[in-house]
Design a protein around this motif. Structure first.
Motif, PDB file in Angstrom:
ATOM      1  N   LEU A 154       0.875  -1.253   0.133  1.00  0.00           N
ATOM      2  CA  LEU A 154       0.132   0.007  -0.117  1.00  0.00           C
ATOM      3  C   LEU A 154       0.812   1.075  -0.019  1.00  0.00           C
ATOM      4  O   LEU A 154       0.594   2.252  -0.998  1.00  0.00           O
ATOM      5  N   LEU A 155       1.774   1.114   0.948  1.00  0.00           N
ATOM      6  CA  LEU A 155       2.852   2.354   0.856  1.00  0.00           C
ATOM      7  C   LEU A 155       3.524   2.730  -0.401  1.00  0.00           C
ATOM      8  O   LEU A 155       3.596   3.852  -1.008  1.00  0.00           O
ATOM      9  N   ILE A 156       4.033   1.685  -1.167  1.00  0.00           N
ATOM     10  CA  ILE A 156       4.558   1.802  -2.508  1.00  0.00           C
ATOM     11  C   ILE A 156       3.560   2.415  -3.439  1.00  0.00           C
ATOM     12  O   ILE A 156       4.043   3.260  -4.253  1.00  0.00           O
ATOM     13  N   THR A 157       2.406   1.850  -3.397  1.00  0.00           N
ATOM     14  CA  THR A 157       1.392   2.251  -4.264  1.00  0.00           C
ATOM     15  C   THR A 157       1.014   3.834  -4.106  1.00  0.00           C
ATOM     16  O   THR A 157       1.189   4.759  -4.905  1.00  0.00           O
ATOM     17  N   LEU A 158       1.035   4.217  -2.961  1.00  0.00           N
ATOM     18  CA  LEU A 158       0.663   5.570  -2.478  1.00  0.00           C
ATOM     19  C   LEU A 158       2.055   6.628  -2.956  1.00  0.00           C
ATOM     20  O   LEU A 158       1.831   7.323  -3.627  1.00  0.00           O
ATOM     21  N   ALA A 159       3.245   5.972  -2.687  1.00  0.00           N
ATOM     22  CA  ALA A 159       4.379   6.743  -3.102  1.00  0.00           C
ATOM     23  C   ALA A 159       4.358   6.881  -4.496  1.00  0.00           C
ATOM     24  O   ALA A 159       4.786   8.026  -4.910  1.00  0.00           O
ATOM     25  N   LEU A 160       4.181   5.884  -5.322  1.00  0.00           N
ATOM     26  CA  LEU A 160       4.471   6.004  -6.751  1.00  0.00           C
ATOM     27  C   LEU A 160       3.031   6.798  -7.344  1.00  0.00           C
ATOM     28  O   LEU A 160       3.484   7.685  -8.249  1.00  0.00           O
ATOM     29  N   ALA A 161       1.962   6.841  -6.683  1.00  0.00           N
ATOM     30  CA  ALA A 161       0.792   7.472  -7.027  1.00  0.00           C
ATOM     31  C   ALA A 161       1.183   9.248  -6.808  1.00  0.00           C
ATOM     32  O   ALA A 161       0.776   9.998  -7.681  1.00  0.00           O
ATOM     33  N   TRP A 162       1.873   9.341  -5.722  1.00  0.00           N
ATOM     34  CA  TRP A 162       2.396  10.701  -5.431  1.00  0.00           C
ATOM     35  C   TRP A 162       3.468  11.044  -6.427  1.00  0.00           C
ATOM     36  O   TRP A 162       3.395  12.301  -6.807  1.00  0.00           O
ATOM     37  N   LEU A 163       4.239  10.369  -6.943  1.00  0.00           N
ATOM     38  CA  LEU A 163       5.296  10.615  -7.736  1.00  0.00           C
ATOM     39  C   LEU A 163       4.721  10.899  -9.136  1.00  0.00           C
ATOM     40  O   LEU A 163       5.181  11.392 -10.211  1.00  0.00           O
ATOM     41  N   SER A 164       3.505  10.460  -9.335  1.00  0.00           N
ATOM     42  CA  SER A 164       2.923  10.424 -10.639  1.00  0.00           C
ATOM     43  C   SER A 164       2.212  11.804 -10.875  1.00  0.00           C
ATOM     44  O   SER A 164       1.937  12.253 -12.262  1.00  0.00           O
ATOM     45  N   ARG A 165       2.480  12.712  -9.868  1.00  0.00           N
ATOM     46  CA  ARG A 165       1.788  14.165 -10.089  1.00  0.00           C
ATOM     47  C   ARG A 165       3.071  15.089 -10.014  1.00  0.00           C
ATOM     48  O   ARG A 165       2.917  16.260  -9.900  1.00  0.00           O
ATOM     49  N   LEU A 166       4.222  14.469 -10.481  1.00  0.00           N
ATOM     50  CA  LEU A 166       5.413  15.172 -10.676  1.00  0.00           C
ATOM     51  C   LEU A 166       5.315  16.349 -11.810  1.00  0.00           C
ATOM     52  O   LEU A 166       4.581  16.018 -12.557  1.00  0.00           O
ATOM     53  N   GLY A 167       5.818  17.400 -11.412  1.00  0.00           N
ATOM     54  CA  GLY A 167       5.766  18.332 -12.127  1.00  0.00           C
ATOM     55  C   GLY A 167       7.143  19.232 -12.506  1.00  0.00           C
ATOM     56  O   GLY A 167       8.087  18.658 -11.745  1.00  0.00           O
ATOM     57  N   GLU A 168       7.149  20.102 -13.453  1.00  0.00           N
ATOM     58  CA  GLU A 168       8.605  20.734 -13.636  1.00  0.00           C
ATOM     59  C   GLU A 168       9.011  21.577 -12.254  1.00  0.00           C
ATOM     60  O   GLU A 168      10.229  21.698 -12.300  1.00  0.00           O
ATOM     61  N   GLN A 169       8.177  22.035 -11.438  1.00  0.00           N
ATOM     62  CA  GLN A 169       8.610  22.776 -10.390  1.00  0.00           C
ATOM     63  C   GLN A 169       8.190  22.039  -9.105  1.00  0.00           C
ATOM     64  O   GLN A 169       7.776  22.917  -8.044  1.00  0.00           O
ATOM     65  N   THR A 170       7.981  20.747  -8.953  1.00  0.00           N
ATOM     66  CA  THR A 170       7.402  20.161  -7.889  1.00  0.00           C
ATOM     67  C   THR A 170       8.313  20.513  -6.774  1.00  0.00           C
ATOM     68  O   THR A 170       9.547  20.406  -6.965  1.00  0.00           O
ATOM     69  N   PRO A 171       7.938  20.838  -5.497  1.00  0.00           N
ATOM     70  CA  PRO A 171       8.926  20.934  -4.272  1.00  0.00           C
ATOM     71  C   PRO A 171       9.499  19.844  -3.986  1.00  0.00           C
ATOM     72  O   PRO A 171       9.002  18.745  -4.202  1.00  0.00           O
ATOM     73  N   LEU A 172      10.884  20.067  -3.541  1.00  0.00           N
ATOM     74  CA  LEU A 172      11.765  19.031  -3.571  1.00  0.00           C
ATOM     75  C   LEU A 172      11.271  18.164  -2.239  1.00  0.00           C
ATOM     76  O   LEU A 172      11.500  16.812  -2.086  1.00  0.00           O
ATOM     77  N   TRP A 173      10.701  18.663  -1.360  1.00  0.00           N
ATOM     78  CA  TRP A 173      10.176  18.104   0.076  1.00  0.00           C
ATOM     79  C   TRP A 173       8.830  16.965  -0.352  1.00  0.00           C
ATOM     80  O   TRP A 173       8.886  15.954   0.099  1.00  0.00           O
ATOM     81  N   HIS A 174       8.323  17.276  -1.773  1.00  0.00           N
ATOM     82  CA  HIS A 174       7.414  16.556  -2.028  1.00  0.00           C
ATOM     83  C   HIS A 174       8.184  15.124  -2.678  1.00  0.00           C
ATOM     84  O   HIS A 174       7.766  14.040  -2.433  1.00  0.00           O
TER      85      HIS A 174
END
Length: 480
Positions: free
Chosen positions: A343-363
């Motif tokens: 579940l944590l892996i899925t949530l982490a990858l879903a979080w990373l799927s919202r990556l943008g050109e200026q995504t804050p590094l802490w994200h």
């Protein structure tokens, strides 16, 4: 749990054995990352830029295809001499790689090194089961996961330091003293194996499985970058691989001592363990392998800084491997960890799927920590669940099968996501469009990876827990 197992402590001999196991795993795991930092320097020195990927592919290929053979031989002949043989092969490959005079020699010697490296990992992990009670094994396999993560963490920095201060050849020479230390400890601490039964080598099964695995790994490695997707040679490799696997399964049904007993797959938890390991391998390597491209090409990080970002992943994995292992040994239950981990892996990858050109590094850093925690809850725990589902005399095969499926998942994941990446990036000209397309491509890759980890999450609910598996062990032994 029995009282003597609850109070179990390693005596001096067992501690030496465990040190030998950790040093063997550290040696093989570190080599997988230490070489990557030296590749550009090697290419310039040996004038072999076109063949550079094969330095990695040769090691990956041989270390993967030899896993089932080591697992079976360890169960039949004992693991002491097999582990020593793997160390010797690894040392020979390392020393010869260090003195290679051209790129072709280096590729050949890396293949030899891979034969030893694959045996180091699977035989060392299986050896834990020979002297640690099953009820306490989770704690020590957690330490194995931590050693693996630590070696992966140290590798790139050690490789960069060696290349800058000495020579790329020393990234191979550095293995020699560590390997000699492991060899000495294994000889001193491991008991002499006792052969208890006659065995018949599954020659044709071995040939067919190695052929199938080799063709599949080569297909995944060369598809797109080396051989075009419309190349007949590429699809011939796939046909050869699938055909060999088909013949292998037919042949294994008839052999009295098969390399991989197909009866293992009657046991739900074993089948789920290897399948979930495959999904985790796809999700982990298939997605994270391309994150440095984003950090360097979109965020303009240096290679060193992009490597430092991945420390967040390794820190989470390192901490959770130890904590999960101790918790499993204390509670005598493990099922919650692969469920929560997937579940944590899925949530982490879903979080990373919202990556943008200026995504804050802490994200990004937060997602990587979450991903590391999930991996720490799943990788070694799935090895443990497969071992618990199979009688003790087959532990080597169980361990090698889980490792093989995870490795194949990672290999095929990298190849498939690389194909997506290459296809979407084709024809992009301007730098602005290039950055935007990298982001779009990685979003797609992370979403696909999340779907695999979600499938692992669903499958993990059907795993049987430790008490149930321990009760069934005697019945499983009778079936095999």
């Amino acid at each position: 749990m029995l009282q003597d197992e609850r109070d179990f402590r390693l005596d001096w001999s067992a501690r030496l054995m465990f040190v030998a196991i950790l040093s063997s795993i550290f040696l093989a795991a570190m080599d997988q990352t230490v070489v990557s930092t030296a590749l550009p320097t090697i290419a310039r020195d040996l004038h072999g830029l076109a063949k550079l990927p094969w330095i990695v592919t040769a090691y990956l290929l041989t270390s993967t295809v030899c896993l089932p053979v080591y697992g079976k031989l360890g169960d039949l002949l004992g693991r002491k001499y097999l582990l020593q043989s793997a160390v010797l092969l690894f040392l020979a490959g390392s020393a010869l790689s260090g003195i290679a005079q051209n790129i072709d020699e280096l590729i050949l010697f890396r293949a030899l090194q891979g034969i030893g490296g694959g045996g180091l990992l699977v035989t060392a992990i299986a050896s834990i089961s020979d002297f640690i009670p099953v009820t306490q094994r989770g704690r020590y396999q957690g330490l194995v996961g931590a050693a693996f993560g630590l070696a992966t963490l140290i590798g790139p920095f050690l490789g960069g330091f060696i290349v800058e201060t000495l020579s790329w050849r020393w990234i191979f020479y550095i293995n020699v003293p560590i390997g000699i230390f492991s060899l000495f400890i294994i000889g001193a601490a491991f008991p002499k194996p006792v052969s208890t039964a006659e065995w018949i080598m599954d020659v044709w099964g071995t040939v067919l499985l190695i052929t199938g695995l080799s063709a599949t790994v080569l297909f995944a490695s060369v598809a797109g970058p080396v051989l075009a997707w419309n190349s007949p040679a590429l699809w011939l490799l796939l046909v050869l691989g699938l055909g060999s696997f088909t013949r292998f399964f037919v042949f294994e049904k008839r052999h009295p001592q098969p390399l991989l007993p197909l009866a293992f797959f009657r046991f739900r938890t074993f089948t789920l363990s290897v399948t979930l390991s495959f999904f985790v391998g796809v999700a982990m390597l298939g997605s994270i392998s391309f994150l440095p491209i984003y950090l360097q090409d979109v965020r303009h990080f240096s290679p060193t800084m992009s490597g430092l970002e991945l420390l967040y992943l390794l820190i989470g994995m390192l901490a959770m491997s130890i904590l999960a292992g101790r918790r499993i040994s204390h509670k005598q239950r493990y099922r919650e960890f692969p469920i929560l981990g997937a579940l944590l892996i899925t949530l982490a990858l879903a979080w990373l799927s919202r990556l943008g050109e200026q995504t804050p590094l802490w994200h990004i850093d937060g997602a990587l920590v979450l991903l590391g925690l999930g991996l720490g809850m799943t990788m070694q725990v799935l090895v443990l669940s497969a071992q618990l589902a199979i009688p003790h005399r087959h532990l080597g095969v169980a361990t090698s099968t889980v490792t093989l499926f995870r490795s194949m998942g990672g290999t095929l994941g990298v190849a498939a996501f690389g194909a997506v990446f290459s296809g979407l990036m084709a024809g992009v000209a301007s730098s602005a469009a290039h950055a935007a397309m990298i982001v779009q491509t990685l979003r797609t890759d992370f979403l696909i990876a999340a779907s695999f980890s979600l499938a692992a999450f669903v499958g993990a609910w059907f795993l049987e827990d430790m008490p149930s598996l321990l009760k069934k062990r005697q019945d499983n032994d009778a079936l095999l």
